[in-house]
Design an enzyme around this catalytic site. Structure first.
Site, mmCIF file in Angstrom:
data_model
loop_
_atom_site.group_PDB
_atom_site.id
_atom_site.type_symbol
_atom_site.label_atom_id
_atom_site.label_comp_id
_atom_site.label_asym_id
_atom_site.label_seq_id
_atom_site.Cartn_x
_atom_site.Cartn_y
_atom_site.Cartn_z
ATOM 1 N N GLU A 165 -1.179 33.874 5.951
ATOM 2 C CA GLU A 165 -1.947 33.900 4.793
ATOM 3 C C GLU A 165 -1.221 32.696 3.731
ATOM 4 O O GLU A 165 -1.861 32.340 2.972
ATOM 5 C CB GLU A 165 -1.539 35.160 3.762
ATOM 6 C CG GLU A 165 -2.224 36.364 4.597
ATOM 7 C CD GLU A 165 -2.048 37.688 3.803
ATOM 8 O OE1 GLU A 165 -1.335 37.844 3.464
ATOM 9 O OE2 GLU A 165 -2.902 38.508 4.144
ATOM 10 N N GLU A 187 12.057 44.871 21.071
ATOM 11 C CA GLU A 187 12.837 44.924 20.038
ATOM 12 C C GLU A 187 14.326 44.790 20.335
ATOM 13 O O GLU A 187 15.096 44.459 19.568
ATOM 14 C CB GLU A 187 12.491 45.814 19.164
ATOM 15 C CG GLU A 187 12.891 47.351 19.543
ATOM 16 C CD GLU A 187 12.512 48.117 18.257
ATOM 17 O OE1 GLU A 187 13.595 48.909 17.844
ATOM 18 O OE2 GLU A 187 11.367 48.385 17.969
#
Length: 304
Positions: free
Chosen positions: A85, A116
């Site tokens: 963004e 992960e």
């Protein structure tokens, strides 16, 4: 609530919520909203740590450094979201704000099992970006125990980068690896262990603060106006015109001409109107001040 010290807060069970599956929908909505309302207060206890991380990142960002987030699952997705963004909101250059997620782009829409747990992959991702002293790497992990995020932060530290962390447990391994840890403890989740809830909200708020405040400090706004916004669609082109009109007080026709001449750049249009400059000259003057509109306005006013 579970009191086992070996269980992180983000994984503990609050028996207050044990009957949520039998609650009426409106009662459950109120309960969830009440829980969510505690998150900003928890974040508010760590504004000094957040500010310290931002201030540590700024010198590097001012000379071409990057802000890099590294995480897995929800935490990784939130980092990628925040990074993605920044270009439309602040016209950041390509790669200035980066989101790394364990498992790569596929992990944005699917769970990549085991990704992960690979601390070496986190380190490789940082090495692959050739991270250096001008960069800032922030590990994001609700538990603070995610090996991918820890590996990324440790590799960044070895390369001389500024390091930070965002976690929702105290005293985590991720916090220990970072120079600027931010531990926002929000307590057990409504759905036990579902850290996309309060923990995710806390991480999103902190990420918003880091990127937004850093961009304000870099001159990406004029006051609270998004003068670096990219005018890439009808809504944003209208916003640019409103911003230019707000700052300059010029008539609509003057604003329209200036924005068109500036190629849709609010900053160039504002400086050209207030400084009585051509768009080309305004762009040159802005470049002299690293694109900081307020500085360019002050300097050109003194020159006049």
């Amino acid at each position: 609530m579970s009191q086992n010290p070996n269980i992180p807060t983000t994984e503990s069970v609050n028996t207050t919520f044990s009957a949520i599956d039998r609650m009426p929908t409106d009662e459950l909505a109120r309960l969830m909203n009440q829980q969510d309302s505690t998150v900003p207060l928890a974040v508010g206890q760590h504004t000094e740590e957040i500010a310290a991380l931002i201030d540590a990142a700024l010198p590097g960002l001012r000379v071409g450094g990057r802000l890099i987030y590294a995480g897995a699952g929800t935490a990784g997705r939130l980092g990628v979201l925040d990074a993605s963004e920044c270009p439309p909101t602040f016209n950041t250059r390509p790669g200035q704000v980066v989101g790394l997620i364990a498992g790569g782009p596929d992990a944005l829409v699917s769970a990549i099992e085991g990704a992960e747990d690979d601390d070496a992959a986190g380190a490789r991702a940082v090495a692959g970006l050739d991270v250096g002293p001008q960069d800032t790497v922030v590990g994001v992990s609700a538990s603070g125990r995610t090996p991918y995020a820890i590996g990324a932060v440790r590799e960044a530290a070895q390369r001389g980068a500024t390091t930070g962390s965002i976690a929702c447990n105290d005293g985590s391994a991720l916090a220990a690896a970072a120079r600027h840890p931010i531990d926002v403890v929000v307590g057990p989740e409504l759905v036990a262990g579902s850290t996309r809830l309060k923990s995710g909200t806390a991480q999103k708020l902190v990420l918003n603060m880091i990127s937004t405040i850093a961009m304000v400090r870099l001159g990406k706004t004029y006051g609270n106006l998004m003068v670096d916004v990219q005018s890439t669609n009808i809504k944003l082109r209208e916003r640019v015109r409103r911003i230019v009109a707000e700052v300059t007080g010029a008539e609509a026709e003057t604003v329209e001409r200036a924005v068109d001449a500036a190629g849709g750049s609010a900053k160039v249009a504002i400086l050209s109107i207030l400084g009585n400059l051509s768009a080309e000259r305004a762009e040159t003057e802005l470049a002299r001040d690293a694109g900081v509109l307020r500085t360019a306005l002050d300097r050109t006013a003194h020159q006049g």
